[in-house]
Design a protein around this motif. Sequence first.
Motif, PDB file in Angstrom:
ATOM      1  N   GLY A 136       0.823  -1.202   0.000  1.00 55.87           N
ATOM      2  CA  GLY A 136       0.000   0.000   0.000  1.00 55.87           C
ATOM      3  C   GLY A 136       0.853   1.246   0.000  1.00 55.87           C
ATOM      4  N   ASP A 137       0.568   2.160  -0.930  1.00 58.73           N
ATOM      5  CA  ASP A 137       1.350   3.389  -1.047  1.00 58.73           C
ATOM      6  C   ASP A 137       0.486   4.621  -0.837  1.00 58.73           C
ATOM      7  OD1 ASP A 137       3.733   4.901  -1.558  1.00 58.73           O
ATOM      8  OD2 ASP A 137       2.948   5.363  -3.552  1.00 58.73           O
ATOM      9  N   GLY A 138      -0.538   4.488   0.016  1.00 56.28           N
ATOM     10  CA  GLY A 138      -1.250   5.675   0.458  1.00 56.28           C
ATOM     11  C   GLY A 138      -0.392   6.409   1.471  1.00 56.28           C
ATOM     12  N   VAL A 139      -0.995   7.367   2.157  1.00 54.27           N
ATOM     13  CA  VAL A 139      -0.200   8.168   3.085  1.00 54.27           C
ATOM     14  C   VAL A 139       0.333   7.322   4.240  1.00 54.27           C
ATOM     15  CG1 VAL A 139      -2.135   8.938   4.535  1.00 54.27           C
ATOM     16  CG2 VAL A 139      -0.092  10.398   4.260  1.00 54.27           C
ATOM     17  N   ALA A 140      -0.381   6.259   4.638  1.00 52.25           N
ATOM     18  CA  ALA A 140       0.108   5.390   5.708  1.00 52.25           C
ATOM     19  C   ALA A 140       1.346   4.631   5.254  1.00 52.25           C
ATOM     20  CB  ALA A 140      -0.981   4.422   6.151  1.00 52.25           C
ATOM     21  N   GLY A 141       1.266   3.992   4.080  1.00 49.67           N
ATOM     22  CA  GLY A 141       2.395   3.232   3.583  1.00 49.67           C
ATOM     23  C   GLY A 141       3.596   4.094   3.270  1.00 49.67           C
ATOM     24  N   SER A 142       3.356   5.245   2.661  1.00 47.45           N
ATOM     25  CA  SER A 142       4.449   6.124   2.287  1.00 47.45           C
ATOM     26  C   SER A 142       5.147   6.718   3.503  1.00 47.45           C
ATOM     27  CB  SER A 142       3.932   7.248   1.385  1.00 47.45           C
ATOM     28  OG  SER A 142       4.985   8.099   0.999  1.00 47.45           O
ATOM     29  N   SER A 143       4.392   7.140   4.505  1.00 49.24           N
ATOM     30  CA  SER A 143       5.012   7.691   5.709  1.00 49.24           C
ATOM     31  C   SER A 143       5.795   6.618   6.451  1.00 49.24           C
ATOM     32  CB  SER A 143       3.957   8.326   6.622  1.00 49.24           C
ATOM     33  OG  SER A 143       3.045   7.365   7.103  1.00 49.24           O
ATOM     34  N   ALA A 144       5.300   5.382   6.395  1.00 46.72           N
ATOM     35  CA  ALA A 144       6.041   4.277   7.008  1.00 46.72           C
ATOM     36  C   ALA A 144       7.363   4.053   6.291  1.00 46.72           C
ATOM     37  CB  ALA A 144       5.204   3.002   6.991  1.00 46.72           C
ATOM     38  N   ALA A 145       7.347   4.071   4.966  1.00 50.97           N
ATOM     39  CA  ALA A 145       8.577   3.874   4.197  1.00 50.97           C
ATOM     40  C   ALA A 145       9.595   4.959   4.517  1.00 50.97           C
ATOM     41  CB  ALA A 145       8.256   3.856   2.701  1.00 50.97           C
ATOM     42  N   GLU A 146       9.138   6.197   4.594  1.00 51.16           N
ATOM     43  CA  GLU A 146      10.046   7.307   4.893  1.00 51.16           C
ATOM     44  C   GLU A 146      10.641   7.170   6.291  1.00 51.16           C
ATOM     45  OE1 GLU A 146      10.111  12.166   4.414  1.00 51.16           O
ATOM     46  OE2 GLU A 146       8.185  11.116   4.464  1.00 51.16           O
ATOM     47  N   THR A 147       9.815   6.791   7.257  1.00 53.87           N
ATOM     48  CA  THR A 147      10.281   6.619   8.628  1.00 53.87           C
ATOM     49  C   THR A 147      11.275   5.468   8.733  1.00 53.87           C
ATOM     50  OG1 THR A 147       8.174   7.476   9.464  1.00 53.87           O
ATOM     51  CG2 THR A 147       9.538   6.260  11.019  1.00 53.87           C
ATOM     52  N   LEU A 148      10.987   4.373   8.042  1.00 50.51           N
ATOM     53  CA  LEU A 148      11.906   3.236   8.052  1.00 50.51           C
ATOM     54  C   LEU A 148      13.260   3.611   7.457  1.00 50.51           C
ATOM     55  CD1 LEU A 148       9.528   0.320   7.000  1.00 50.51           C
ATOM     56  CD2 LEU A 148      10.718   0.531   9.188  1.00 50.51           C
ATOM     57  N   ARG A 149      13.232   4.358   6.354  1.00 51.02           N
ATOM     58  CA  ARG A 149      14.508   4.730   5.742  1.00 51.02           C
ATOM     59  C   ARG A 149      15.348   5.603   6.667  1.00 51.02           C
ATOM     60  NH1 ARG A 149      17.022   2.054   3.770  1.00 51.02           N
ATOM     61  NH2 ARG A 149      16.133   1.717   1.702  1.00 51.02           N
ATOM     62  N   GLU A 150      14.690   6.513   7.384  1.00 47.99           N
ATOM     63  CA  GLU A 150      15.422   7.369   8.315  1.00 47.99           C
ATOM     64  C   GLU A 150      16.033   6.550   9.455  1.00 47.99           C
ATOM     65  OE1 GLU A 150      12.469  10.162   9.487  1.00 47.99           O
ATOM     66  OE2 GLU A 150      12.609  11.350   7.657  1.00 47.99           O
ATOM     67  N   ALA A 151      15.292   5.535   9.918  1.00 45.06           N
ATOM     68  CA  ALA A 151      15.764   4.726  11.044  1.00 45.06           C
ATOM     69  C   ALA A 151      16.745   3.644  10.628  1.00 45.06           C
ATOM     70  CB  ALA A 151      14.571   4.101  11.764  1.00 45.06           C
ATOM     71  N   ARG A 152      16.608   3.139   9.417  1.00 40.98           N
ATOM     72  CA  ARG A 152      17.426   2.036   8.929  1.00 40.98           C
ATOM     73  C   ARG A 152      18.000   2.396   7.553  1.00 40.98           C
ATOM     74  NH1 ARG A 152      17.578   0.515  13.428  1.00 40.98           N
ATOM     75  NH2 ARG A 152      16.967  -1.540  14.279  1.00 40.98           N
ATOM     76  N   PRO A 153      19.080   3.165   7.520  1.00 38.89           N
ATOM     77  CA  PRO A 153      19.640   3.634   6.242  1.00 38.89           C
ATOM     78  C   PRO A 153      20.047   2.516   5.299  1.00 38.89           C
ATOM     79  CG  PRO A 153      20.552   4.870   8.084  1.00 38.89           C
ATOM     80  CD  PRO A 153      19.789   3.737   8.681  1.00 38.89           C
ATOM     81  N   ASP A 154      20.394   1.336   5.830  1.00 43.00           N
ATOM     82  CA  ASP A 154      20.883   0.251   4.984  1.00 43.00           C
ATOM     83  C   ASP A 154      19.853  -0.838   4.723  1.00 43.00           C
ATOM     84  OD1 ASP A 154      23.421   1.467   4.870  1.00 43.00           O
ATOM     85  OD2 ASP A 154      23.968   0.548   6.799  1.00 43.00           O
ATOM     86  N   ALA A 155      18.645  -0.683   5.225  1.00 44.84           N
ATOM     87  CA  ALA A 155      17.635  -1.737   5.079  1.00 44.84           C
ATOM     88  C   ALA A 155      17.109  -1.814   3.648  1.00 44.84           C
ATOM     89  CB  ALA A 155      16.480  -1.480   6.043  1.00 44.84           C
ATOM     90  N   ASP A 156      16.608  -2.990   3.289  1.00 50.97           N
ATOM     91  CA  ASP A 156      15.876  -3.165   2.039  1.00 50.97           C
ATOM     92  C   ASP A 156      14.414  -2.828   2.299  1.00 50.97           C
ATOM     93  OD1 ASP A 156      18.097  -4.061   0.608  1.00 50.97           O
ATOM     94  OD2 ASP A 156      17.783  -6.139   1.245  1.00 50.97           O
ATOM     95  N   ILE A 157      13.884  -1.860   1.560  1.00 51.74           N
ATOM     96  CA  ILE A 157      12.491  -1.426   1.743  1.00 51.74           C
ATOM     97  C   ILE A 157      11.782  -1.517   0.401  1.00 51.74           C
ATOM     98  CG2 ILE A 157      10.948   0.438   2.458  1.00 51.74           C
ATOM     99  CD1 ILE A 157      13.273   1.568   4.111  1.00 51.74           C
ATOM    100  N   THR A 158      10.678  -2.252   0.374  1.00 53.74           N
ATOM    101  CA  THR A 158       9.879  -2.398  -0.840  1.00 53.74           C
ATOM    102  C   THR A 158       8.455  -1.944  -0.560  1.00 53.74           C
ATOM    103  OG1 THR A 158      11.194  -4.312  -1.529  1.00 53.74           O
ATOM    104  CG2 THR A 158       9.065  -3.993  -2.613  1.00 53.74           C
ATOM    105  N   VAL A 159       7.943  -1.101  -1.437  1.00 58.37           N
ATOM    106  CA  VAL A 159       6.556  -0.640  -1.352  1.00 58.37           C
ATOM    107  C   VAL A 159       5.805  -1.175  -2.563  1.00 58.37           C
ATOM    108  CG1 VAL A 159       5.010   1.347  -1.312  1.00 58.37           C
ATOM    109  CG2 VAL A 159       7.189   1.443  -0.084  1.00 58.37           C
ATOM    110  N   ILE A 160       4.707  -1.874  -2.305  1.00 52.63           N
ATOM    111  CA  ILE A 160       3.920  -2.499  -3.372  1.00 52.63           C
ATOM    112  C   ILE A 160       2.547  -1.851  -3.411  1.00 52.63           C
ATOM    113  CG2 ILE A 160       2.966  -4.666  -4.245  1.00 52.63           C
ATOM    114  CD1 ILE A 160       5.079  -6.132  -2.559  1.00 52.63           C
ATOM    115  N   THR A 161       2.107  -1.421  -4.589  1.00 49.49           N
ATOM    116  CA  THR A 161       0.774  -0.838  -4.734  1.00 49.49           C
ATOM    117  C   THR A 161       0.131  -1.295  -6.027  1.00 49.49           C
ATOM    118  OG1 THR A 161      -0.485   1.223  -4.933  1.00 49.49           O
ATOM    119  CG2 THR A 161       1.785   1.260  -5.738  1.00 49.49           C
TER     120      THR A 161
END
Length: 412
Positions: free
Chosen positions: A9-34
């Motif tokens: 999900g790439d609504g505002v919930a999914g997108s804000s989660a992705a942004e927060t995860l990237r800030e907390a985990r700079p080296d993590a693999d993050i995938t957003v599916i919509t």
Amino acid sequence: MTDSYVIVGDGVAGSSAAETLREARPDADITVITDEGEALYNRILIKEFAKGKLPEAPISIHDEEWYAEREIDLRLNTLVVDIDVENDAVTTHEGETLEYDALLLAIGGTPQQLPVENADADGIQHFWTFQDARQIKESVEDADTGVIVGAGLLGIDFAAICGAQDVEAKYLMRGNAWWRYALSEEGAEIMHEAMRERGVEPVFDSGVDHFEVDDDGHVEAAVDPNGDRYACDFAGIAIGLNFNTEIVEETPIETDDGIIVDEYMRTNVDNVFAAGDITEFHDTILGERAQNGAWGSAKEQGTIAAKNMVEYGSAEFRWVSSYSITHFDFPFLSFGHPTLGDESIEATTGEGEWRKLALKDGKIVGGVLIGDLAPQSAYKQLMREERYVGDQTEALLADGFSVDDLTQTSKQ
């Protein structure tokens, strides 16, 4: 080992989660599916686009480059068809399997269909996505007459769209007032008059028994259960959402109307979280399970979910939501849970000004303000503080109310 996060999900919930995860985990693999064909856009503003008040450009929030710059793998036009919580993996419609350390489901809902004859005819529209808004704008621009069904916060968007596009419309309501679960007839009449001024006529104790179509399959009339016929070449349906829980039905993830989560946005499966419209969350203010589809609430849930995906228990979702309507010449705002509670109080504070507060055990749990939004901050503060105010209802409804107007009370 690199952490792997998958967000569906790439609504505002999914997108804000992705942004927060990237800030907390700079080296993590993050995938957003919509399953949508475009990245995050402002769901609040798409109604202004459909009204013809805004072009498309300001509505987009993130483009694909935004994700690329943050090394977030965005998968557009991709549908998740299976979730395997035992093996920590999701499968897409193309047969690809993506493994995760933590999964976020921000999968929202799908507009409910009217279970009546010809409800799928050309010219009958539902309103949820940007693509819906494009289709509605095109249909309304070609229409002279319209019918609206759904006497709630989404239905009134259709009323405003018809009014802005000079479409004479009938607004068919099952009860005797718009949003009758939250407003009294006195409060609702302010909204009714605003609709009438824009060429949209409320029709009470009505609804749709069936639609009539022409030889080309285009809607030409709605017939209500009373047998009354309303000619239309456009119809807008907004009777609620079916939450997209079917994807988890064969999993241990607990659901009711939506996906059940705690105050940390975690499901009953330790590494699976949910955020946004889909959630039934533990509301720490109400002290019970609740749902809320407001934009700000969904954004905060996404942020909180991400923080707890990194470190469970690190952030609690505690939020007083707001939903505003800007279609008319006066402001309208609801906050919290205005349809809940065991008592309600209301007052007319001036011409075209009305307010209502919902109380539970003498504490504010929600409300509606029409015409004068000045007290909203005070009401929200009292709600967050869970302050007992049941013995001071007269002060709460007074014109110019502030928290300082209340006397301290020991009752809790």
